[in-house]
Motif scaffolding. Structure first.
Motif, short mmCIF file in Angstrom:
data_model
loop_
_atom_site.label_atom_id
_atom_site.label_comp_id
_atom_site.label_asym_id
_atom_site.label_seq_id
_atom_site.Cartn_x
_atom_site.Cartn_y
_atom_site.Cartn_z
N UNK A 140 0.83 -1.22 0.00
CA UNK A 140 0.00 0.00 0.00
C UNK A 140 0.85 1.27 0.00
N UNK A 141 2.09 1.18 0.44
CA UNK A 141 2.94 2.36 0.45
C UNK A 141 3.10 2.99 1.83
N UNK A 142 3.82 4.11 1.84
CA UNK A 142 4.12 4.81 3.09
C UNK A 142 3.24 6.03 3.26
N UNK A 143 2.88 6.28 4.51
CA UNK A 143 2.11 7.48 4.85
C UNK A 143 2.86 8.25 5.93
N UNK A 144 3.08 9.52 5.67
CA UNK A 144 3.77 10.39 6.63
C UNK A 144 2.81 11.43 7.19
N UNK A 145 2.67 11.47 8.50
CA UNK A 145 1.97 12.56 9.19
C UNK A 145 3.06 13.48 9.74
N UNK A 146 3.06 14.71 9.27
CA UNK A 146 4.15 15.64 9.60
C UNK A 146 3.64 16.82 10.41
N UNK A 147 4.33 17.11 11.48
CA UNK A 147 4.12 18.39 12.15
C UNK A 147 4.59 19.48 11.20
N UNK A 148 4.21 20.72 11.45
CA UNK A 148 4.56 21.80 10.51
C UNK A 148 5.68 22.69 11.05
N UNK A 149 5.39 23.45 12.12
CA UNK A 149 6.41 24.34 12.68
C UNK A 149 7.49 23.50 13.36
N UNK A 150 8.74 23.71 12.95
CA UNK A 150 9.83 22.95 13.55
C UNK A 150 10.14 21.65 12.84
N UNK A 151 9.32 21.30 11.83
CA UNK A 151 9.59 20.12 11.01
C UNK A 151 9.72 20.53 9.55
N UNK A 152 8.70 21.21 9.04
CA UNK A 152 8.71 21.68 7.65
C UNK A 152 9.22 23.12 7.59
N UNK A 153 8.76 23.92 8.53
CA UNK A 153 8.96 25.37 8.45
C UNK A 153 9.59 25.92 9.73
N UNK A 154 10.62 26.73 9.56
CA UNK A 154 11.16 27.49 10.70
C UNK A 154 10.38 28.81 10.72
N UNK A 155 9.35 28.82 11.54
CA UNK A 155 8.43 29.97 11.59
C UNK A 155 8.71 30.85 12.79
N UNK A 156 9.81 30.59 13.49
CA UNK A 156 10.05 31.30 14.76
C UNK A 156 10.15 32.81 14.56
N UNK A 157 10.77 33.24 13.47
CA UNK A 157 10.89 34.68 13.21
C UNK A 157 9.53 35.32 13.06
N UNK A 158 8.67 34.69 12.25
CA UNK A 158 7.33 35.23 12.00
C UNK A 158 6.45 35.17 13.25
#
Length: 266
Positions: free
Chosen positions: A1-19
């Motif tokens: 069936x394949x792989x499924x990834x559940x990803x957090x956003x801030x701190x995983x995909x995006x460094x949003x700390x500045x914003x």
């Protein structure tokens, strides 16, 4: 069936700390205008610098407002309205945030929903007035945009960020559109419940959940129903050395480096 990834956003995909820090200062000026009467650009810059250090404690965006005010009270004794500030250090915030937060909210007469609404409103106004600068205050972690774009896995976003902000950043920074039904943002319920929903819908998939908050991964481990998930702590995100060392001692959690993640997702 394949792989499924559940990803957090801030701190995983995006460094949003500045914003998120800049938005929190803007929102704090709206919420507590008198507090900022004596705040010059040097003090504001100091607050923004400290916000990057205390960022690992933030679970939901509105907490950034509380941290801005707490840092100001720590630095300027005449502003103090909270009994916990005396002798408090940045390290103390990292160690004790879960017990400090309810105390300061009560002493300042604040409530969660009001702060969430204000934080979202300030971000919306910034986006409406100057989208380019708002986008520019965020950055994707290196390699993540391409990994998302060319991934053959099924990808979900599971975040405490409001959906519209995660969606805008994915489109503008990564050139990626994730279907709205695959973005679980603020208001979707606890992440453990979201993961249960996802696994029901995708039986037979190999399931992966990537977070930068150790506390969230420990919550998943407590749920026998979620035993089928492979768990990862992103060591490039908003976590501390102490948390990374603790994660290394938990057999269920794999520590992941950014280069490994981008490779895995592709």
């Amino acid at each position: 069936m394949g792989d499924l990834y559940a990803l957090d956003f801030d701190g995983v995909i995006c460094d949003s700390c500045g914003e998120s820090s800049l938005s929190a200062v803007k929102a704090a000026k709206v919420r507590w205008p008198a507090l900022f009467n004596g705040v010059d650009s040097t003090l504001e810059s100091w607050v923004l610098d400290q916000m990057r250090i205390v960022r690992p404690v933030v679970e939901t965006g509105y907490e950034n407002l509380l941290l801005v005010r707490l840092l100001l009270e720590m630095r300027v004794p005449s502003m103090r309205k909270s009994s916990v500030v005396e002798g408090l250090t940045v390290e103390g915030i990292l160690e004790r945030w879960s017990e400090l937060k309810p105390v300061i909210m009560e002493q300042w007469g604040e409530n969660r929903d009001g702060l969430i609404d204000l934080f979202g409103k300030v971000r919306d106004e910034w986006m409406d007035q100057d989208l380019e600068t708002w986008i520019g205050a965020n950055r994707l972690y290196p390699g993540v945009g391409d990994a998302l774009k060319f991934s053959s896995s099924t990808v979900y976003i599971v975040t405490t960020k409001q959906n519209r902000f995660a969606d805008a950043l994915l489109r503008e920074l990564a050139g990626v559109t994730i279907p709205p039904e695959r973005i679980f943002g603020l208001g979707s319920g606890p992440k453990v419940e979201v993961l249960k929903q996802i696994q029901k819908k995708h039986q037979g998939y190999k399931l992966h959940f990537l977070e930068d908050r150790l506390a969230t991964l420990k919550n998943v481990i407590k749920e026998p129903e979620l035993d089928g998930w492979n768990l990862y702590l992103g060591d490039w995100g908003y976590n501390t050395q102490k948390e990374r060392e603790e994660a290394a001692r938990i057999s269920r959690i794999q520590s992941l480096q950014l280069s490994d993640f981008s490779e895995k997702l592709k």
